[in-house]
Every structure is written in C-alpha cells, then in structure tokens.
Design a protein around this motif. Structure first.
Motif, PDB file in Angstrom:
ATOM      1  N   ASP A 170       0.821  -1.201   0.000  1.00  0.00           N
ATOM      2  CA  ASP A 170       0.000   0.000   0.000  1.00  0.00           C
ATOM      3  C   ASP A 170       0.861   1.259   0.000  1.00  0.00           C
ATOM      4  O   ASP A 170       0.554   2.244  -0.669  1.00  0.00           O
ATOM      5  CB  ASP A 170      -0.925   0.010   1.217  1.00  0.00           C
ATOM      6  CG  ASP A 170      -1.935  -1.135   1.168  1.00  0.00           C
ATOM      7  OD1 ASP A 170      -2.226  -1.603   0.045  1.00  0.00           O
ATOM      8  OD2 ASP A 170      -2.393  -1.568   2.238  1.00  0.00           O
ATOM      9  N   GLU A 171       1.954   1.246   0.767  1.00  0.00           N
ATOM     10  CA  GLU A 171       2.811   2.421   0.863  1.00  0.00           C
ATOM     11  C   GLU A 171       3.522   2.716  -0.451  1.00  0.00           C
ATOM     12  O   GLU A 171       3.811   3.870  -0.761  1.00  0.00           O
ATOM     13  CB  GLU A 171       3.847   2.218   1.979  1.00  0.00           C
ATOM     14  CG  GLU A 171       3.251   2.225   3.382  1.00  0.00           C
ATOM     15  CD  GLU A 171       4.284   1.909   4.439  1.00  0.00           C
ATOM     16  OE1 GLU A 171       4.189   2.450   5.555  1.00  0.00           O
ATOM     17  OE2 GLU A 171       5.211   1.125   4.141  1.00  0.00           O
ATOM     18  N   LYS A 172       3.827   1.692  -1.217  1.00  0.00           N
ATOM     19  CA  LYS A 172       4.532   1.898  -2.483  1.00  0.00           C
ATOM     20  C   LYS A 172       3.739   2.783  -3.438  1.00  0.00           C
ATOM     21  O   LYS A 172       4.301   3.461  -4.287  1.00  0.00           O
ATOM     22  CB  LYS A 172       4.822   0.552  -3.146  1.00  0.00           C
ATOM     23  CG  LYS A 172       5.871  -0.271  -2.405  1.00  0.00           C
ATOM     24  CD  LYS A 172       6.108  -1.605  -3.112  1.00  0.00           C
ATOM     25  CE  LYS A 172       7.150  -2.431  -2.379  1.00  0.00           C
ATOM     26  NZ  LYS A 172       7.387  -3.736  -3.033  1.00  0.00           N
ATOM     27  N   GLU A 173       2.434   2.764  -3.291  1.00  0.00           N
ATOM     28  CA  GLU A 173       1.583   3.536  -4.189  1.00  0.00           C
ATOM     29  C   GLU A 173       1.382   4.974  -3.721  1.00  0.00           C
ATOM     30  O   GLU A 173       1.036   5.846  -4.515  1.00  0.00           O
ATOM     31  CB  GLU A 173       0.215   2.845  -4.319  1.00  0.00           C
ATOM     32  CG  GLU A 173       0.284   1.417  -4.835  1.00  0.00           C
ATOM     33  CD  GLU A 173       0.813   1.347  -6.256  1.00  0.00           C
ATOM     34  OE1 GLU A 173       0.623   2.329  -7.008  1.00  0.00           O
ATOM     35  OE2 GLU A 173       1.410   0.316  -6.612  1.00  0.00           O
ATOM     36  N   THR A 174       1.595   5.236  -2.425  1.00  0.00           N
ATOM     37  CA  THR A 174       1.243   6.558  -1.883  1.00  0.00           C
ATOM     38  C   THR A 174       2.407   7.313  -1.255  1.00  0.00           C
ATOM     39  O   THR A 174       2.314   8.526  -1.060  1.00  0.00           O
ATOM     40  CB  THR A 174       0.141   6.405  -0.808  1.00  0.00           C
ATOM     41  OG1 THR A 174       0.618   5.548   0.234  1.00  0.00           O
ATOM     42  CG2 THR A 174      -1.120   5.785  -1.416  1.00  0.00           C
ATOM     43  N   VAL A 175       3.493   6.637  -0.929  1.00  0.00           N
ATOM     44  CA  VAL A 175       4.602   7.273  -0.221  1.00  0.00           C
ATOM     45  C   VAL A 175       5.839   7.315  -1.105  1.00  0.00           C
ATOM     46  O   VAL A 175       6.161   6.345  -1.784  1.00  0.00           O
ATOM     47  CB  VAL A 175       4.926   6.515   1.096  1.00  0.00           C
ATOM     48  CG1 VAL A 175       6.081   7.196   1.833  1.00  0.00           C
ATOM     49  CG2 VAL A 175       3.689   6.446   1.988  1.00  0.00           C
ATOM     50  N   SER A 176       6.516   8.440  -1.072  1.00  0.00           N
ATOM     51  CA  SER A 176       7.760   8.589  -1.827  1.00  0.00           C
ATOM     52  C   SER A 176       8.913   7.980  -1.037  1.00  0.00           C
ATOM     53  O   SER A 176       9.143   8.345   0.117  1.00  0.00           O
ATOM     54  CB  SER A 176       8.030  10.075  -2.104  1.00  0.00           C
ATOM     55  OG  SER A 176       9.259  10.236  -2.774  1.00  0.00           O
ATOM     56  N   LYS A 177       9.626   7.050  -1.666  1.00  0.00           N
ATOM     57  CA  LYS A 177      10.735   6.375  -0.995  1.00  0.00           C
ATOM     58  C   LYS A 177      11.989   7.230  -1.047  1.00  0.00           C
ATOM     59  O   LYS A 177      12.337   7.801  -2.074  1.00  0.00           O
ATOM     60  CB  LYS A 177      11.002   5.026  -1.654  1.00  0.00           C
ATOM     61  CG  LYS A 177      12.149   4.250  -1.026  1.00  0.00           C
ATOM     62  CD  LYS A 177      12.441   2.957  -1.772  1.00  0.00           C
ATOM     63  CE  LYS A 177      11.296   1.987  -1.613  1.00  0.00           C
ATOM     64  NZ  LYS A 177      11.650   0.644  -2.176  1.00  0.00           N
ATOM     65  N   ARG A 178      12.668   7.319   0.088  1.00  0.00           N
ATOM     66  CA  ARG A 178      13.927   8.065   0.163  1.00  0.00           C
ATOM     67  C   ARG A 178      15.099   7.090   0.219  1.00  0.00           C
ATOM     68  O   ARG A 178      15.026   6.059   0.870  1.00  0.00           O
ATOM     69  CB  ARG A 178      13.928   8.988   1.384  1.00  0.00           C
ATOM     70  CG  ARG A 178      12.970  10.167   1.245  1.00  0.00           C
ATOM     71  CD  ARG A 178      12.748  10.860   2.562  1.00  0.00           C
ATOM     72  NE  ARG A 178      11.994  10.014   3.487  1.00  0.00           N
ATOM     73  CZ  ARG A 178      11.628  10.411   4.704  1.00  0.00           C
ATOM     74  NH1 ARG A 178      11.963  11.614   5.127  1.00  0.00           N
ATOM     75  NH2 ARG A 178      10.950   9.609   5.486  1.00  0.00           N
ATOM     76  N   VAL A 179      16.175   7.448  -0.460  1.00  0.00           N
ATOM     77  CA  VAL A 179      17.322   6.559  -0.617  1.00  0.00           C
ATOM     78  C   VAL A 179      18.599   7.297  -0.227  1.00  0.00           C
ATOM     79  O   VAL A 179      18.763   8.479  -0.546  1.00  0.00           O
ATOM     80  CB  VAL A 179      17.437   6.044  -2.070  1.00  0.00           C
ATOM     81  CG1 VAL A 179      18.617   5.094  -2.208  1.00  0.00           C
ATOM     82  CG2 VAL A 179      16.144   5.378  -2.518  1.00  0.00           C
ATOM     83  N   GLU A 180      19.484   6.604   0.479  1.00  0.00           N
ATOM     84  CA  GLU A 180      20.790   7.154   0.840  1.00  0.00           C
ATOM     85  C   GLU A 180      21.868   6.113   0.528  1.00  0.00           C
ATOM     86  O   GLU A 180      21.627   4.913   0.597  1.00  0.00           O
ATOM     87  CB  GLU A 180      20.856   7.489   2.339  1.00  0.00           C
ATOM     88  CG  GLU A 180      19.920   8.580   2.793  1.00  0.00           C
ATOM     89  CD  GLU A 180      20.433   9.964   2.476  1.00  0.00           C
ATOM     90  OE1 GLU A 180      21.587  10.068   2.001  1.00  0.00           O
ATOM     91  OE2 GLU A 180      19.690  10.936   2.709  1.00  0.00           O
ATOM     92  N   GLU A 181      23.068   6.588   0.191  1.00  0.00           N
ATOM     93  CA  GLU A 181      24.226   5.720   0.066  1.00  0.00           C
ATOM     94  C   GLU A 181      25.235   6.129   1.130  1.00  0.00           C
ATOM     95  O   GLU A 181      25.693   7.265   1.155  1.00  0.00           O
ATOM     96  CB  GLU A 181      24.836   5.814  -1.335  1.00  0.00           C
ATOM     97  CG  GLU A 181      24.015   5.111  -2.399  1.00  0.00           C
ATOM     98  CD  GLU A 181      24.776   4.935  -3.717  1.00  0.00           C
ATOM     99  OE1 GLU A 181      26.010   5.162  -3.716  1.00  0.00           O
ATOM    100  OE2 GLU A 181      24.139   4.574  -4.715  1.00  0.00           O
ATOM    101  N   LEU A 182      25.556   5.197   2.008  1.00  0.00           N
ATOM    102  CA  LEU A 182      26.405   5.470   3.160  1.00  0.00           C
ATOM    103  C   LEU A 182      27.786   4.856   2.968  1.00  0.00           C
ATOM    104  O   LEU A 182      27.929   3.765   2.417  1.00  0.00           O
ATOM    105  CB  LEU A 182      25.778   4.907   4.434  1.00  0.00           C
ATOM    106  CG  LEU A 182      24.308   5.268   4.701  1.00  0.00           C
ATOM    107  CD1 LEU A 182      23.845   4.616   6.005  1.00  0.00           C
ATOM    108  CD2 LEU A 182      24.115   6.768   4.752  1.00  0.00           C
TER     109      LEU A 182
END
Length: 302
Positions: free
Chosen positions: A196-208
């Motif tokens: 459900d979240e994949k359709e409504t929430v923007s995913k944030r990505v980081e490279e550490l």
C-alpha cells in the motif's frame, strides 16, 4: 593545681569542639559522590567476521596460549609490585563465537587488557591489547576478521557514543569482507515499504560510506551493497539486499562480510522486528574513535 589544669583542659576541648562546629557550618565537607572514582559505561562488543566454519574462542588476560583450561588460582605478582598484590586472574569465555555473530564481553574493560582469540580446530590465533580508553560513555566495538591474502587474524576497533541519550538509533556500518572483488562499495539504505505504501509514499534513498556511524530514525529499511564499478553490480545488490529494523536509543552494527569461500552478505546485530516503518532522516555521520589498541597476530603453526 591538678583540678585547675583539668578544668582548663575541659574548657579547651569545649572551645575546640565549638570551633569545629562553626567551621563545618561555613565550610561544609565534600559530598560523598564527589569522592567516588569517576567510572564510565563502556561495553565491549566483539563480532566475528573471520570467514570460517570454525568458531572463535575468546580469552581475556590469559597467561598462555593453547587449549582452553580453567583459570589458575590468584598468585602473588612478581617484579617491583608489592608482595600482597595479586595478579589479575584470566577470564575465560565458555562459549565460542561463530562466524557472523556478535557478543558483549562480560566484565569491565581496562586499559592494557589483553584478549586472545583462537580459531577452533585451526592453528590460527591472535592477540589484541587494549590501549587508552575514551574518557566518556561509549560502545566499544572489536571486529575479528581475516587478513587479506593470509590465514592470519586481524582486527578493526571502534568506539562511538551510546545511543541511550539520543532520540534516534545509532548504526555502525562496518566493512569486514576480505578477498572480495570490489572497488569502493557503499551501503544503500532506503525506506522499507509494504504494498500500500509503495503507491502513496515517496521512498527516500541514501548511500552510506562504510566504517562510519550514522544516526537513523526508528523504522524498517532495505539495505544492500552497491558498487557501480564492479562487474555484475546489480546482481550483487540484489543478492545482498536485506531488511533491517532499528529502534530509537539503541546501538546497532551492520557488517559487510564474506570471502574465503563464503558469499558476500550483510549481517545485523542485534536483530530487531518492528511491525511499522518510519522515514529515513538524512543520515548524520559521527566520528569513530579508535581504541588506540595494539593488535598482534601470530602466524599459523605449520
């Protein structure tokens, strides 16, 4: 005359007692807590990243190398020390530490403590001597790993602040892989989302970057090893992907391990299971403080 002297002595004692009482009122004594030795909370976490089917035995302040034996009775120390000063009794860890696992070492760690490591069933052993410890509360991390191009052991040691006083989790990202092809691997971490979240929430990505400590909000995340310059980089990312869960005010270690016939992967300690996910805040790198320790590895006995 004797009576007069006795009377004068009594008066002098009374005056001295009164003077001491007035002095205590104006100059109160030190609080008992100010007289205590300043002690810091410093837990030692040892992680075994030596790729082998054999577990590692750990002994602290042992007098000799070899098979595990019961600690000897205290004996008088030799040299210039006082005769009634007893030598430190060796501490023996009754459980061996398997590959990919971590464990807190019981007992307070002191400067100049010595930790001996033995690979069970193998002629591989090494010693680690603790140097100057931080003058603050800290989590002390010691990673046992295989030396590049050799069967000998080597170590990575770090110290970082405890997360108890922080509002987020603290995540130590450690690269302990050996003999694995790669140029400059990073840890890719992103919000873990359900359908459900994949359709409504923007995913944030980081490279550490590895060998750093990061402050991360509580929640669930997808983590993977990324190395764009490496052959089959996408396959490596897919093979190493795993879900990690973090709780606020706790310390975690996420290690890249592998080599010596073992597949490259990510290991998390301690594991957590959280039903919900939270956003990934911009990671803040914290300085890693070396223990200033001396590691002495011994060559395998042929």
């Amino acid at each position: 005359l004797c009576l007069n002297l006795a009377a004068e002595a009594t008066q002098l004692k009374a005056k001295a007692k009164a003077a001491r009482s007035r002095l205590r009122r104006h100059l109160p004594g030190l609080h008992p807590s100010m007289l205590r030795t300043l002690a810091f909370k410093q837990d030692l976490l040892v992680c075994n990243a030596y790729p082998s089917a054999s577990a590692v035995e750990i002994r602290r302040n042992s007098e000799q190398h070899g098979p595990r034996v019961p600690p000897p009775l205290p004996q008088a120390a030799k040299g210039n020390r006082s005769e009634n000063h007893t030598a430190r009794v060796p501490d023996v860890d009754v459980r061996a530490l398997p590959f990919q696992d971590c464990r807190y070492i019981q007992g307070r760690l002191r400067s100049r403590d010595r930790l001996d490591f033995y690979l069970q069933g193998q002629s591989v052993q090494a010693s680690f001597e603790v140097g100057e410890l931080p003058t603050s509360d800290a989590l002390l991390l010691l990673v046992v790993k295989k030396r590049e191009g050799s069967a000998m052991m080597t170590f990575q040691d770090f110290a970082f602040p405890l997360a108890e006083g922080q509002k987020d989790a603290q995540l130590a990202v450690i690269d302990a892989a050996v003999d694995v092809n790669g140029t400059s691997p990073h840890l890719k971490i992103e919000d873990h989302m359900n359908g459900d979240e994949k359709e409504t929430v923007s995913k944030r990505v980081e490279e550490l970057m590895f060998n750093r400590v990061y402050s991360v909000e509580e929640g669930g995340y997808d983590a993977a090893i990324v190395d764009p310059r490496r052959p089959h980089a996408q396959a490596v990312e897919a093979a190493t992907r795993r879900v990690v869960h973090l709780r606020r005010k706790k310390n975690y270690v996420l290690m890249r391990i592998g080599g010596n016939g073992f597949q490259e992967s990510l290991v998390m300690y301690p594991p957590e299971h959280i039903a919900h996910s939270a956003g990934l805040r911009r990671a803040v790198s914290l300085a890693l403080l070396p223990l200033l320790a001396m590691a002495v590895a011994t060559a395998p006995v042929m």
